[in-house]
Design an enzyme around this catalytic site. Structure first.
Site, PDB file in Angstrom:
ATOM      1  N   GLU A 187      17.737  11.759  36.430  1.00  0.00           N
ATOM      2  CA  GLU A 187      17.879  12.473  35.236  1.00  0.00           C
ATOM      3  C   GLU A 187      17.084  13.500  35.254  1.00  0.00           C
ATOM      4  OE1 GLU A 187      18.298  11.222  30.429  1.00  0.00           O
ATOM      5  OE2 GLU A 187      16.517  10.207  31.687  1.00  0.00           O
ATOM      6  N   LYS A 195      25.875  11.381  28.514  1.00  0.00           N
ATOM      7  CA  LYS A 195      25.148  10.379  28.226  1.00  0.00           C
ATOM      8  C   LYS A 195      25.405   9.756  27.053  1.00  0.00           C
ATOM      9  CE  LYS A 195      20.020   8.835  27.693  1.00  0.00           C
ATOM     10  NZ  LYS A 195      18.622   9.479  27.583  1.00  0.00           N
ATOM     11  N   CYS A 197      19.759   6.390  32.207  1.00  0.00           N
ATOM     12  CA  CYS A 197      18.463   6.138  31.643  1.00  0.00           C
ATOM     13  C   CYS A 197      18.550   4.963  30.488  1.00  0.00           C
ATOM     14  CB  CYS A 197      17.912   7.458  31.136  1.00  0.00           C
ATOM     15  SG  CYS A 197      15.942   7.235  31.035  1.00  0.00           S
TER      16      CYS A 197
END
Length: 274
Positions: free
Chosen positions: A40, A112, A153
């Site tokens: 990330e 995301k 994440c």
């Protein structure tokens, strides 16, 4: 197919991060990797929103993406940029994962979905949604004969996304991350192994690690997990590095036959106390 995860210690300057990535990518390719995942915020790990605005441009015509596409083409690999910040019209950013093919062309994009908004006793409130706009679509794309599911994440804490990816055909799920040290020590390994076990998928997690120029400290410990939940490659530290592993569609099929949780899942009504 051999896959690789790259661990980095990105700072706020894209040029320095791209320069640090290049020898790590070369190391992964020399080890035989055909698919390589980066962490990330690979391109820029900014100190704050103002710092991000200084270095993160729009997706179209993005100069850093052009450099990365050239790297993928030069090495002839699938280069999966775990995430990079992309400027949007509403003055926020997308935390965007980009899969580049061996020809340098974009093969898949994922924004995301889950954003970390929390009020923690004794700490300042954290509102990722003030800076980023969340995505709204799960993404599965082919990498040769393997189907790849994309996550980033904080997504790892949401099993329904991983279930959707597996039911959408994903055999390998990528989790690029910049986990904090306390949450990494407590949850990183167990969350990743749980997502692999419950979906019968390979999970590859490329992490940021160490103390960054912006003052943040991240956990590192990048790892690759097989569909039975076994860690098959791991860095046991937070320094930059590379790990590789061989994967196969047959191992995924075997794990899903031995524990057919995806096939056995059922919808159910909720009769819960009010």
């Amino acid at each position: 197919m051999k896959i690789a995860a790259i661990q980095m210690r990105s700072g706020p300057e894209p040029e320095a991060n791209l320069a640090a990535l290049e020898p790590l990518l070369a190391e992964a390719v020399a080890a035989g990797a055909h698919y390589v995942l980066t962490p990330e915020v690979t391109v820029a790990f900014a100190e704050n929103r103002e710092g991000l605005a200084r270095v993160a441009g729009p997706y179209e015509g993005n100069p850093q993406l052009a450099v990365l596409a050239d790297l993928a083409k030069r090495h002839g690999v699938f280069l999966h940029i775990g995430s990079m910040a992309v400027a949007l019209e509403d003055r926020r950013f997308a935390n965007r994962s980009v899969l580049l093919g061996p020809d340098g062309q974009v093969q898949g994009l994922y924004d995301k979905i889950h954003l970390f908004d929390a009020d923690i006793a004794g700490l300042n409130a954290y509102r990722e949604s003030d800076t980023y706009k969340g995505g709204d679509a799960a993404v599965v794309v082919p990498v040769d004969d393997i189907k790849l599911g994309m996550a980033i994440c904080y997504d790892v804490r949401f099993p329904p996304l991983f279930n959707a990816l597996a039911n959408g055909g994903a055999q390998l799920i990528a989790v690029p991350a910049a986990f904090t040290v306390p949450t990494g020590e407590a949850h990183w390994e167990v969350l990743l192994r749980a997502r692999a076990i419950e979906t019968g998928s390979y999970v590859i997690a490329a992490a940021q690690g160490g103390v960054h120029p912006n003052g943040r400290a991240t956990y590192g410990h990048s790892m690759i997990i097989d569909p039975w939940g076994k860690i098959v490659a791991m860095l046991d530290h937070d320094a930059p590095g590379v790990i590789t592993a061989e994967i196969s569609a047959e191992a995924v099929a075997d794990a899903r036959q031995r524990v057919p949780a995806l096939a056995n899942a059922r919808d159910f009504a909720k009769a819960l106390p009010r």
